[in-house]
Write an enzyme that holds these catalytic residues in place. Structure first.
Site, mmCIF file in Angstrom:
data_model
loop_
_atom_site.group_PDB
_atom_site.id
_atom_site.type_symbol
_atom_site.label_atom_id
_atom_site.label_comp_id
_atom_site.label_asym_id
_atom_site.label_seq_id
_atom_site.Cartn_x
_atom_site.Cartn_y
_atom_site.Cartn_z
ATOM 1 N N ASP A 63 59.793 7.383 -15.762
ATOM 2 C CA ASP A 63 59.815 7.919 -14.419
ATOM 3 C C ASP A 63 58.798 7.175 -13.552
ATOM 4 O OD1 ASP A 63 60.613 9.631 -12.498
ATOM 5 O OD2 ASP A 63 59.261 11.245 -13.066
ATOM 6 N N TYR A 66 60.089 3.839 -12.582
ATOM 7 C CA TYR A 66 61.150 4.032 -11.594
ATOM 8 C C TYR A 66 60.546 4.152 -10.201
ATOM 9 C CZ TYR A 66 65.022 6.272 -9.119
ATOM 10 O OH TYR A 66 66.006 6.576 -8.215
ATOM 11 N N ASP A 67 59.570 5.040 -10.089
ATOM 12 C CA ASP A 67 58.943 5.271 -8.789
ATOM 13 C C ASP A 67 58.091 4.105 -8.330
ATOM 14 O OD1 ASP A 67 59.963 7.754 -8.423
ATOM 15 O OD2 ASP A 67 58.236 8.807 -9.250
ATOM 16 N N SER A 106 64.106 16.709 -2.629
ATOM 17 C CA SER A 106 63.193 15.979 -3.489
ATOM 18 C C SER A 106 61.782 16.164 -2.937
ATOM 19 C CB SER A 106 63.606 14.508 -3.448
ATOM 20 O OG SER A 106 63.099 13.830 -4.537
ATOM 21 N N LYS A 144 52.955 19.553 -11.435
ATOM 22 C CA LYS A 144 54.294 19.010 -11.215
ATOM 23 C C LYS A 144 54.967 18.870 -12.570
ATOM 24 C CE LYS A 144 56.865 15.366 -8.935
ATOM 25 N NZ LYS A 144 57.808 15.171 -10.046
ATOM 26 N N GLU A 191 62.218 24.377 -13.047
ATOM 27 C CA GLU A 191 62.553 23.300 -13.982
ATOM 28 C C GLU A 191 62.743 23.862 -15.385
ATOM 29 O OE1 GLU A 191 61.429 19.545 -13.659
ATOM 30 O OE2 GLU A 191 61.264 19.679 -11.482
ATOM 31 N N CYS A 391 46.350 -26.932 -33.650
ATOM 32 C CA CYS A 391 47.515 -26.142 -33.261
ATOM 33 C C CYS A 391 47.736 -25.012 -34.265
ATOM 34 C CB CYS A 391 48.754 -27.040 -33.209
ATOM 35 S SG CYS A 391 50.281 -26.118 -32.985
ATOM 36 N N CYS A 413 56.191 -30.004 -34.528
ATOM 37 C CA CYS A 413 55.482 -28.719 -34.449
ATOM 38 C C CYS A 413 56.479 -27.553 -34.501
ATOM 39 C CB CYS A 413 54.675 -28.666 -33.161
ATOM 40 S SG CYS A 413 53.839 -27.097 -32.923
HETATM 41 ZN ZN LIG Z 1 51.722 -27.832 -33.018
#
Ligand SMILES: [Zn+2]
Length: 668
Positions: A63, A66-67, A106, A144, A191, A391, A413
């Site tokens: 939620d 979303y908001d 809402s 809420k 609710e 590496c 690599c």
């Molecule tokens: Zn590497």
């Protein structure tokens, strides 16, 4: 991909994927696609999908996200967009549709104390307008609830629906769903909620989240045993808002103790709470303020939106990318920022790591601004950083290239090879089953190029053996892929060649530096796919949007992949040829506005603005909602203020009338 339940919700809500693909929806949700790169249509479609699945109990984003991310983006871009003007629709529940006794709107949301203070300022101003003394301005605060909105009229229970019409789901009451405060003839909006602890203990294993469970309470078919038990034990109930514990006080008291009051109210109930609701209590003030079609102006929800956090670094991991660049990935204590849990953050390069002391145990300040990618704002307490010398993947000695550490072992690599192969399939985007894990299994078995993969048959996959190198059990005898999976993979490979794919995407899949999808498409608007390999730097630099440095990188990058490219090209993928600019013009597909940024303002007379915008997009224009320096044309309809026009002109934007615009696109 969507679950069966989600699909059914989308069907019921009549939501079709018009502007997005299913895959794209999930990429957006995972933030693999940046929200600001979406068109308005795509953004709204995403919101519709997220809303329908959320309201139906099978959400795939939180939620908060979303908001604070998606809805916030639309508000920023198109504050007047129709989607924002009404209550978001709810997935259709089976049952009789009824007019709600009272309209259920809402709630407007505030994410910072500042926003709440602005709201209070509006209240005060309105109070002054109608002659109410500030002292008498009192505020009521309730938790809420993060539940399922419904309305109880004393007998029947209705879903909120679109705020005006809901669905009769009295069956939940018939199943025994208790109404908090019942016996006192309670009615009203509220609710359906479930105790947080009860959910965690007894239900969380069986339901993805509490919304999922709440929807199950309303299910048409017989409630399952777990749902029934929760109802019987009154762990799940309908909570009318009027029955919630409240804090009531004067505005001045609230402002002085804001954080304390919020924390206190937050903890009032044992149900999931995602904020507090503040409202004015004075009746005449409420009446005076009224409501929009979306929310009451006398009410606001405050949801916390922490954007800064000080966190400890647990570890800094070195990762070699496909280009050979080694990236410092900072692992941190899991931290909630703006509604998402953050576990990793990048430190960009090792010069920064060295200079700032970004090492295990260091304390950093994390910021999630713009709600997209969190970043390290500053280092509060440095610690000794570890700068890799070799590496992490192939143990080659690393070399500095400016601020970056590079693994020079391009050809052997493992990390570079695996990431390159993975990048190919990811960019192609029309093939499943070739993600990180699969690629790793293939690599262990000696596969180092995409071409090799395409040449494999079912038996080749089936023969492959996996297991960790150092496993005591010597489990190297385990098959990587079962017979069915092996067949699927070969099918997928074949399908990826038959399914049409844009030639620029195919080119981008090779991962040449500076040759992302956008640049590949741009280049192929001027040159044919095979011709780009013979282009000189100067020719590329002539194309709009390519600097000389870029052109240089592209020429040397293309040279490196040339053979590999030709080999794969010969496998005959169904490549869709990008039309050249000259061809587009001839066919009348592009016009003067192609590639130009256009803003429409005012009301149009020849059609709806949204339709004109869609048409402009089809003609290749970028349509945006506000004027900036990048804007080429401001198309003005009726009733456009002089200030807006002169502001645009001062930015060097060409201001044209609707008729001039129509002429430009050859419609008049
Ligand atoms: Zn590497």
């Amino acid at each position: 991909m969507f679950t069966k339940e989600q699909k059914s919700l989308l069907n019921k809500s009549r939501i079709k994927l018009e502007f997005l693909t299913e895959e794209k929806v999930f990429k957006i949700a995972e933030r693999a696609i940046n929200v600001d790169s979406l068109s308005d249509d795509q953004l709204v479609e995403f919101l519709e999908i997220a809303n329908a699945t959320y309201r139906g109990g099978y959400q795939f984003i939180t939620d908060e996200d979303y908001d604070s991310i998606y809805l916030a983006e639309l508000k920023k871009r198109r504050p007047k967009h129709p989607f924002l003007q009404v209550v978001e629709p709810e997935a259709v529940f089976t049952g009789k549709k009824v007019e709600l006794p009272v309209e259920m709107l809402s709630t407007e949301k505030a994410y910072s104390r500042k926003e709440v203070e602005r709201w209070i300022k509006r209240l005060r101003k309105a109070a002054k307008d109608i002659g109410i003394y500030d002292k008498k301005l009192s505020i009521l605060i309730t938790p809420k609830l993060d539940g399922f909105a419904a309305y109880y009229d004393g007998k029947h229970l209705y879903t909120r629906g679109n705020g005006k019409r809901g669905t009769d789901v009295t069956r939940a009451i018939e199943r025994g769903l208790a109404v908090c405060g019942d016996g006192k003839r309670v009615r009203g909006a509220g609710e359906i909620v479930v105790e947080t602890e009860y959910f965690k203990k007894y239900l969380s294993k069986y339901f993805d989240n509490s919304r999922n469970f709440q929807a199950a309470i309303l299910a048409e078919k017989k409630a399952d045993a777990r749902v029934q038990r929760a109802i019987d034990k009154k762990a799940a109930i309908f909570m009318p808002f009027s029955q919630l514990p409240t804090w009531r006080g004067e505005v001045s008291t609230l402002i002085e103790n804001f954080e304390n009051v919020v924390a206190k109210v937050w903890a009032y109930v044992d149900y999931d709470v995602d904020g507090v609701v503040l409202e004015a209590t004075n009746k005449s003030l409420k009446k005076y303020l009224g409501a929009t079609r979306h929310h009451h102006r006398w009410q606001i929800a405050f949801k916390e939106n922490i954007e800064n956090a000080e966190v400890k670094i647990l570890n800094v991991v070195h990762q070699t990318s496909r280009s050979g660049r080694v990236n410092p990935v900072v692992e941190i204590e899991p931290t909630r920022l703006s509604g998402a849990t953050i576990r990793k953050v990048t430190a960009h390069n090792y010069k920064i790591v060295e200079k700032e002391g970004i090492g295990t145990g260091a304390i950093i300040e994390l910021v999630r601004s713009g709600l997209v990618i969190p970043k390290i704002e500053n280092v509060k307490k440095p610690s000794k950083p570890s700068i890799p010398r070799i590496c992490p993947s192939c143990q080659s000695k690393l070399i500095w290239d400016g601020d970056y550490l590079i693994c020079p072992n391009t050809l052997e690599c493992p990390a570079q090879i695996e990431n390159t192969m993975e990048h190919f399939f990811k960019t192609l985007g029309n093939i499943d089953g070739f993600g990180e894990k699969t690629i790793n299994k293939l690599f262990i078995n000696g596969v180092t190029t995409v071409l090799q993969i395409y040449r494999m048959g079912v038996e080749d996959f089936q023969k492959m053996k996996c297991g960790k190198e150092d496993a005591e059990t010597n489990s190297k005898n385990v098959n990587c892929f079962g017979p069915k999976q092996s067949k699927n993979m070969v099918d997928e490979l074949r399908r990826s060649k038959i399914d049409p794919i844009e030639d620029w995407r195919f080119l981008a899949a090779f991962g040449v530096f500076r040759m992302g999808g956008g640049n590949c498409e741009k280049l192929l608007r001027h040159y044919r796919l095979l011709d780009v390999f013979d282009l000189e730097e100067s020719k590329i630099a002539e194309v709009e949007g390519f600097a000389e440095v870029t052109a240089k990188a592209i020429v040397s990058g293309l040279k490196k992949i040339r053979r590999q490219f030709m080999n794969l090209y010969e496998l005959e993928f169904d490549l869709q040829i990008t039309l050249l600019f000259s061809e587009l013009k001839e066919a009348g597909i592009i016009s003067e506005i192609s590639g130009k940024q256009v803003v429409f303002t005012g009301s149009m007379t020849s059609g709806k603005r949204a339709e004109m915008e869609a048409e402009a997009r089809k003609l290749g224009a970028k349509v945006s909602s506000s004027v900036s320096k990048k804007t080429d044309y401001l198309v003005t309809g009726e009733n456009v203020g002089e200030t807006k026009i002169s502001a645009a002109k001062s930015k060097g934007v060409k201001v044209i009338s609707e008729n001039q615009y129509l002429r430009l696109i050859g419609k008049e």
